[in-house]
Design an enzyme around this catalytic site. Structure first.
Site, PDB file in Angstrom:
ATOM      1  N   LYS A   1      19.717  -2.021   7.901  1.00  0.00           N
ATOM      2  CA  LYS A   1      20.695  -1.309   8.720  1.00  0.00           C
ATOM      3  C   LYS A   1      21.315  -0.187   7.899  1.00  0.00           C
ATOM      4  O   LYS A   1      21.872  -0.407   6.823  1.00  0.00           O
ATOM      5  CB  LYS A   1      21.796  -2.286   9.153  1.00  0.00           C
ATOM      6  CG  LYS A   1      21.944  -2.432  10.655  1.00  0.00           C
ATOM      7  CD  LYS A   1      22.946  -3.508  10.986  1.00  0.00           C
ATOM      8  CE  LYS A   1      23.483  -3.326  12.381  1.00  0.00           C
ATOM      9  NZ  LYS A   1      24.479  -4.348  12.728  1.00  0.00           N
TER      10      LYS A   1
HETATM   11  O1  G3P Z   1      26.708  -5.500  14.944  1.00  0.00           O
HETATM   12  C1  G3P Z   1      27.236  -4.361  15.466  1.00  0.00           C
HETATM   13  C2  G3P Z   1      28.047  -4.549  16.719  1.00  0.00           C
HETATM   14  O2  G3P Z   1      27.376  -5.369  17.629  1.00  0.00           O
HETATM   15  C3  G3P Z   1      29.467  -4.919  16.490  1.00  0.00           C
HETATM   16  O3  G3P Z   1      30.123  -5.372  17.622  1.00  0.00           O
HETATM   17  O4  G3P Z   1      32.051  -6.412  18.755  1.00  0.00           O
HETATM   18  O5  G3P Z   1      32.278  -5.699  16.368  1.00  0.00           O
HETATM   19  O6  G3P Z   1      32.145  -4.011  18.175  1.00  0.00           O
HETATM   20  P1  G3P Z   1      31.734  -5.373  17.728  1.00  0.00           P
END
Ligand code: G3P
Length: 217
Positions: free
Chosen positions: A83
């Site tokens: 990533k």
């Molecule tokens: O992994 C990246 C993403 O899915 C993060 O999600 O809920 O922290 O905005 P969130």
């Protein structure tokens, strides 16, 4: 549509994998920070459970640092996808890594222009963060729509990995648009199964079956 779990929690990953419909896992530094154990051991443990891509994120923000980390992560297991944040240096790294055959997932994407750059750099996956756009009163799913159109216009092979999904409707909307992958917390994965009419209907079938069960054979 492929289903990924957005977590570094091995119990959640094992639980979802046991269903037979888990295609991969995404992690990030925040998710890793919630778990015990060493980062690289954690990743190898996840790769041993999931028969599919496992995203592991670099924390360097310069080209050399990202390349060094990417090589170390990619060497851990064939399932690792590195990533890389959506930065100028990051896209340089994605281009270099893709020419080496190292698979990448461009993260922290919030616009169609960023998705276009990630595809041109040769990213394997690009991750638009839907929920975080919604959080600031935008419409995150509109970005997925635009990216789908752009990628289809030019035949880009980069897969759209809808991320930051917060509830089942996000997953369904991403599927309707044609996102290739939805990554979601375990809670959202679990919620996909539920419908009150399923529970009510099942209870009615079981109750009625009680009335006829003596006449089955
Ligand atoms: O992994 C990246 C993403 O899915 C993060 O999600 O809920 O922290 O905005 P969130």
């Amino acid at each position: 549509m492929k289903f990924f779990l957005d977590t570094a929690n091995l119990d959640e990953i094992k639980q979802a994998a046991s269903m037979g419909i888990l295609d991969g896992v995404t992690t990030n530094p925040t998710l890793v920070s919630r778990e015990q154990g060493k980062f690289k051991d954690m990743l190898v443990g996840i790769c041993e459970v999931v028969n599919g891509p496992v995203s592991a994120e670099v924390v360097s923000t310069d080209f050399d640092g990202m390349m060094k980390e990417a090589h170390e992560l990619a060497a851990l297991h064939p399932n690792i996808h590195v990533k890389i944040p959506m930065l100028r240096e990051g896209m340089k790294a994605v281009k270099a890594l893709s020419s080496e055959g190292i698979r990448t997932n461009v993260t922290l994407c919030f616009s169609a222009s960023q998705a276009l750059l990630a595809a041109k750099a040769g990213a394997t996956f690009m991750s638009p963060f839907v929920g975080r756009v919604d959080d600031i009163s935008g419409v995150g799913m509109d970005i997925i729509t635009d990216i789908r159109t752009i990628y289809d216009n030019y035949g880009f092979e980069t897969e759209i990995l809808a991320a930051s999904l917060r509830h089942p409707v996000h997953v369904v909307e991403a599927a309707l648009i044609g996102a290739d992958i939805a990554t979601m917390p375990y809670k959202v994965f679990d919620q996909l199964f539920d419908h009150p009419l399923t529970d009510i209907g099942l209870q009615r079938f079981l109750d009625d079956w009680e009335k006829v069960k003596d006449r089955v054979s």
